[in-house]
Scaffold this motif. Structure first.
Motif, PDB file in Angstrom:
ATOM      1  N   SER A 153       0.929  -1.114   0.063  1.00 24.68           N
ATOM      2  CA  SER A 153      -0.158  -0.036  -0.089  1.00 24.68           C
ATOM      3  C   SER A 153       0.991   1.274  -0.081  1.00 24.68           C
ATOM      4  O   SER A 153       2.054   1.204   0.471  1.00 24.68           O
ATOM      5  CB  SER A 153      -0.884   0.071   1.274  1.00 24.68           C
ATOM      6  OG  SER A 153      -1.539   1.215   1.355  1.00 24.68           O
ATOM      7  N   ALA A 154       0.219   2.385  -0.696  1.00 24.01           N
ATOM      8  CA  ALA A 154       1.006   3.797  -0.430  1.00 24.01           C
ATOM      9  C   ALA A 154       0.916   3.915   1.184  1.00 24.01           C
ATOM     10  O   ALA A 154       0.199   3.364   1.622  1.00 24.01           O
ATOM     11  CB  ALA A 154      -0.023   4.638  -1.258  1.00 24.01           C
ATOM     12  N   HIS A 155       1.871   4.585   1.508  1.00 20.51           N
ATOM     13  CA  HIS A 155       2.087   5.235   3.099  1.00 20.51           C
ATOM     14  C   HIS A 155       2.318   4.051   3.878  1.00 20.51           C
ATOM     15  O   HIS A 155       2.022   4.029   4.874  1.00 20.51           O
ATOM     16  CB  HIS A 155       0.599   6.010   3.413  1.00 20.51           C
ATOM     17  CG  HIS A 155       0.322   6.914   2.533  1.00 20.51           C
ATOM     18  ND1 HIS A 155       0.999   7.721   1.841  1.00 20.51           N
ATOM     19  CD2 HIS A 155      -0.966   7.061   1.923  1.00 20.51           C
ATOM     20  CE1 HIS A 155       0.331   8.711   0.917  1.00 20.51           C
ATOM     21  NE2 HIS A 155      -1.078   8.112   1.105  1.00 20.51           N
ATOM     22  N   ALA A 156       2.556   2.791   3.526  1.00 20.83           N
ATOM     23  CA  ALA A 156       3.023   1.660   4.291  1.00 20.83           C
ATOM     24  C   ALA A 156       4.680   1.779   4.436  1.00 20.83           C
ATOM     25  O   ALA A 156       5.189   2.589   3.846  1.00 20.83           O
ATOM     26  CB  ALA A 156       2.743   0.335   3.574  1.00 20.83           C
ATOM     27  N   PHE A 157       5.001   0.877   5.341  1.00 22.25           N
ATOM     28  CA  PHE A 157       6.314   0.722   5.888  1.00 22.25           C
ATOM     29  C   PHE A 157       7.478   0.853   4.640  1.00 22.25           C
ATOM     30  O   PHE A 157       7.165  -0.121   3.799  1.00 22.25           O
ATOM     31  CB  PHE A 157       6.688  -0.322   6.640  1.00 22.25           C
ATOM     32  CG  PHE A 157       7.874  -0.487   7.540  1.00 22.25           C
ATOM     33  CD1 PHE A 157       8.407   0.613   7.859  1.00 22.25           C
ATOM     34  CD2 PHE A 157       8.376  -1.736   7.470  1.00 22.25           C
ATOM     35  CE1 PHE A 157       9.526   0.716   8.589  1.00 22.25           C
ATOM     36  CE2 PHE A 157       9.621  -1.836   8.450  1.00 22.25           C
ATOM     37  CZ  PHE A 157      10.303  -0.776   8.785  1.00 22.25           C
ATOM     38  N   ASN A 163       8.877  11.231   2.873  1.00 22.47           N
ATOM     39  CA  ASN A 163       9.290  10.113   2.161  1.00 22.47           C
ATOM     40  C   ASN A 163       8.169   9.037   1.924  1.00 22.47           C
ATOM     41  O   ASN A 163       8.262   8.063   1.063  1.00 22.47           O
ATOM     42  CB  ASN A 163      10.644   9.599   2.688  1.00 22.47           C
ATOM     43  CG  ASN A 163      10.403   9.007   4.113  1.00 22.47           C
ATOM     44  OD1 ASN A 163       9.647   9.726   5.051  1.00 22.47           O
ATOM     45  ND2 ASN A 163      10.837   7.973   4.446  1.00 22.47           N
ATOM     46  N   TYR A 164       7.099   9.147   2.726  1.00 27.66           N
ATOM     47  CA  TYR A 164       6.045   8.410   2.726  1.00 27.66           C
ATOM     48  C   TYR A 164       4.710   9.120   1.829  1.00 27.66           C
ATOM     49  O   TYR A 164       3.724   8.646   1.667  1.00 27.66           O
ATOM     50  CB  TYR A 164       5.497   8.015   3.978  1.00 27.66           C
ATOM     51  CG  TYR A 164       6.255   6.954   4.488  1.00 27.66           C
ATOM     52  CD1 TYR A 164       6.035   5.583   4.689  1.00 27.66           C
ATOM     53  CD2 TYR A 164       7.486   7.261   5.654  1.00 27.66           C
ATOM     54  CE1 TYR A 164       6.726   4.649   5.145  1.00 27.66           C
ATOM     55  CE2 TYR A 164       7.878   6.536   6.292  1.00 27.66           C
ATOM     56  CZ  TYR A 164       7.815   4.981   6.142  1.00 27.66           C
ATOM     57  OH  TYR A 164       8.459   4.270   6.582  1.00 27.66           O
ATOM     58  N   ASP A 165       5.282  10.341   1.101  1.00 29.49           N
ATOM     59  CA  ASP A 165       4.393  10.997   0.349  1.00 29.49           C
ATOM     60  C   ASP A 165       3.172  11.344   1.061  1.00 29.49           C
ATOM     61  O   ASP A 165       2.124  11.628   0.797  1.00 29.49           O
ATOM     62  CB  ASP A 165       3.568   9.923  -0.962  1.00 29.49           C
ATOM     63  CG  ASP A 165       4.568   9.319  -1.887  1.00 29.49           C
ATOM     64  OD1 ASP A 165       5.527  10.312  -2.180  1.00 29.49           O
ATOM     65  OD2 ASP A 165       4.558   8.508  -2.180  1.00 29.49           O
ATOM     66  N   MET A 166       3.844  11.969   2.223  1.00 34.19           N
ATOM     67  CA  MET A 166       2.779  12.732   3.331  1.00 34.19           C
ATOM     68  C   MET A 166       3.613  13.871   3.900  1.00 34.19           C
ATOM     69  O   MET A 166       4.096  14.149   4.803  1.00 34.19           O
ATOM     70  CB  MET A 166       2.463  11.708   4.434  1.00 34.19           C
ATOM     71  CG  MET A 166       1.786  10.545   3.932  1.00 34.19           C
ATOM     72  SD  MET A 166       1.637   9.379   5.454  1.00 34.19           S
ATOM     73  CE  MET A 166       0.180  10.446   6.457  1.00 34.19           C
ATOM     74  N   PRO A 167       3.972  14.866   2.896  1.00 36.92           N
ATOM     75  CA  PRO A 167       4.582  15.928   3.181  1.00 36.92           C
ATOM     76  C   PRO A 167       4.164  17.101   4.355  1.00 36.92           C
ATOM     77  O   PRO A 167       5.065  17.632   4.717  1.00 36.92           O
ATOM     78  CB  PRO A 167       4.841  16.768   1.838  1.00 36.92           C
ATOM     79  CG  PRO A 167       3.766  16.136   0.979  1.00 36.92           C
ATOM     80  CD  PRO A 167       3.367  15.006   1.477  1.00 36.92           C
ATOM     81  N   ASN A 180       2.494   1.416   9.900  1.00 40.51           N
ATOM     82  CA  ASN A 180       3.429   2.305  10.003  1.00 40.51           C
ATOM     83  C   ASN A 180       3.468   3.058   8.819  1.00 40.51           C
ATOM     84  O   ASN A 180       4.085   2.289   7.786  1.00 40.51           O
ATOM     85  CB  ASN A 180       4.726   1.534  10.788  1.00 40.51           C
ATOM     86  CG  ASN A 180       5.714   2.655  10.852  1.00 40.51           C
ATOM     87  OD1 ASN A 180       5.654   3.958  11.149  1.00 40.51           O
ATOM     88  ND2 ASN A 180       7.130   2.117  11.074  1.00 40.51           N
ATOM     89  N   PRO A 181       3.781   4.314   8.616  1.00 39.24           N
ATOM     90  CA  PRO A 181       3.694   5.369   9.847  1.00 39.24           C
ATOM     91  C   PRO A 181       1.977   5.902  10.117  1.00 39.24           C
ATOM     92  O   PRO A 181       2.265   6.611  10.985  1.00 39.24           O
ATOM     93  CB  PRO A 181       4.287   6.569   9.319  1.00 39.24           C
ATOM     94  CG  PRO A 181       4.016   6.571   7.574  1.00 39.24           C
ATOM     95  CD  PRO A 181       3.954   4.942   7.302  1.00 39.24           C
ATOM     96  N   THR A 182       0.808   5.512   9.483  1.00 40.27           N
ATOM     97  CA  THR A 182      -0.380   5.924   9.832  1.00 40.27           C
ATOM     98  C   THR A 182      -0.881   5.390  11.126  1.00 40.27           C
ATOM     99  O   THR A 182      -1.802   6.073  11.323  1.00 40.27           O
ATOM    100  CB  THR A 182      -0.883   5.831   8.572  1.00 40.27           C
ATOM    101  OG1 THR A 182      -1.268   4.385   8.306  1.00 40.27           O
ATOM    102  CG2 THR A 182      -0.376   6.202   7.072  1.00 40.27           C
TER     103      THR A 182
END
Length: 376
Positions: free
Chosen positions: A115-119, A344-348, A168-170
């Motif tokens: 998944s996007a935003h996954a470890f 770096n998780y596309d969560m700037p 992680n990290p959400t």
């Protein structure tokens, strides 16, 4: 000669994993003390007293190589989860196990889904063996979209799927029904790595027995760690539970002494210290409420989390004219608080903050309020 050109192109293109900034490094950079580190999801209570005692006892034998088969730790895990020792693989942290899964089963030309935003290690482990990673958009509040991941797995004929639960990290979570439906729908030749590094933090009403699923899903690999709730992050010890044939392949690519003797002894003891884990979870729940209530008072959005961390959104401009979480991260460093930027998780626009002791959480909230006031 540029010797980097000797490495395969898929290795040269890897962006190395960036760990959280250590306290000692910030002390050197800024010359300040009393720093609070809430960046790496570590246990603020430290380690289990039973584990610490076991470490001291094991030190006298460190001149000898550790037990390469980890007999005592495998026995303890076998007793705890009622699985055969042949179904257990030990790793230098759960990161090691994720990489072992990729090395054992993926090759150039193969594909893996996550998944996007996954470890971040899922993509790194996949790329490091020359396989192709497919990142599926996280359309459900930064959480895994299992329907889309299933579609991608079937469409692209992937060999492996990585799932983090909680993620992680959400900190997002998939319940047992969602996971079981996914496993039942997935072609049996596709391996599923279920990363449960934060499993111990789940409240009782959300816990599920994924280990029992191994009987029905021989394509399932469960990875867990002693780094988080058990407080052994510095020793690096994790474990995987899998079908015996799958575990055998992981062990074929595993380094023979990948878990040191002190770590093995500490993990055996920590596994028995249920009181310490209960205290850890109680502290985490109280700290989560403290931080999320504080974020709400400050008017900041956050992603509801079931881990030992929470992500908050920072969009305020600073006096320098810069915008977003990156500048806030740097200002918090100046105020003696280390958190984790996750661009770096596309969560700037987000910072991830680990749950600490009550005093550490309070220092973070006060520093955040000060920085926000400066930015207004």
């Amino acid at each position: 000669m540029n010797y980097s050109e000797l490495a395969p192109s898929y290795i040269r293109s890897i962006a190395p994993y960036q760990p959280g900034k250590p306290i000692a490094e910030l002390e050197r950079e800024l010359g300040i003390s009393g720093i609070v580190k809430l960046a790496s999801n570590e246990n603020p209570l430290g380690s289990s007293p039973l584990a610490v005692a076991a470490m001291h006892a094991a030190i006298s034998d460190i001149a000898r190589y550790p037990d390469g088969n980890c007999f005592n730790l495998k026995h303890a895990l076998s007793e705890r989860y009622q699985v055969e020792r042949e179904c257990i693989v030990l790793g230098n942290g759960s990161n090691d196990l994720l990489e072992l899964a990729a090395r054992a089963f993926l090759a150039p030309g193969d594909k893996a889904v996550y998944s996007a935003h996954a470890f971040a290690v899922y993509a790194l482990a996949t790329q490091a063996v020359g396989a192709t990673g497919i990142s599926v958009p996280a359309t459900k509040g930064f959480g895994h979209d299992l329907s889309a991941m299933l579609q991608a797995a079937v469409q692209h004929k992937v060999k492996m799927v990585f799932i983090a639960n909680p993620n992680n990290p959400t900190g997002t979570f998939l319940d047992a029904t969602e996971l079981l439906d996914f496993l039942r729908a997935l072609p049996p030749q596709v391996l599923v790595v279920l990363d449960e590094a934060y499993n111990e933090y789940l409240p009782q009403n959300l816990r599920y027995d994924s280990v029992s699923w191994l009987r029905d899903f021989p394509n399932l690999i469960i990875s867990r760690t002693f780094s988080k709730a058990y407080g052994l992050a510095g020793l690096r010890v994790g474990y995987a539970l899998a079908n015996e044939l799958v575990a055998d392949m992981l062990n074929r690519v595993r380094q023979p002494f990948n878990v040191n003797s002190v770590a093995q002894a500490a993990a055996v003891a920590a596994l028995q210290d249920e009181d310490f884990v209960k205290k850890t979870c109680a502290l985490n729940q109280a700290g989560m409420e403290q931080i999320t209530q504080g974020l709400t008072r400050l008017g900041l959005e956050y992603i509801p989390s079931l881990g030992n961390f929470v992500c908050c959104r920072i969009v305020n401009s600073t006096r320098s004219g810069e915008k977003g979480a990156g500048q806030m991260y740097r200002r918090l460093l100046e105020l003696g608080v280390i958190v984790r930027p996750i661009a770096n998780y596309d969560m700037p626009d987000y910072l991830r903050v680990s749950i600490g002791l009550e005093s550490e959480n309070e220092k973070f909230l006060l520093a955040l309020a000060q920085a926000l006031g400066e930015a207004a």
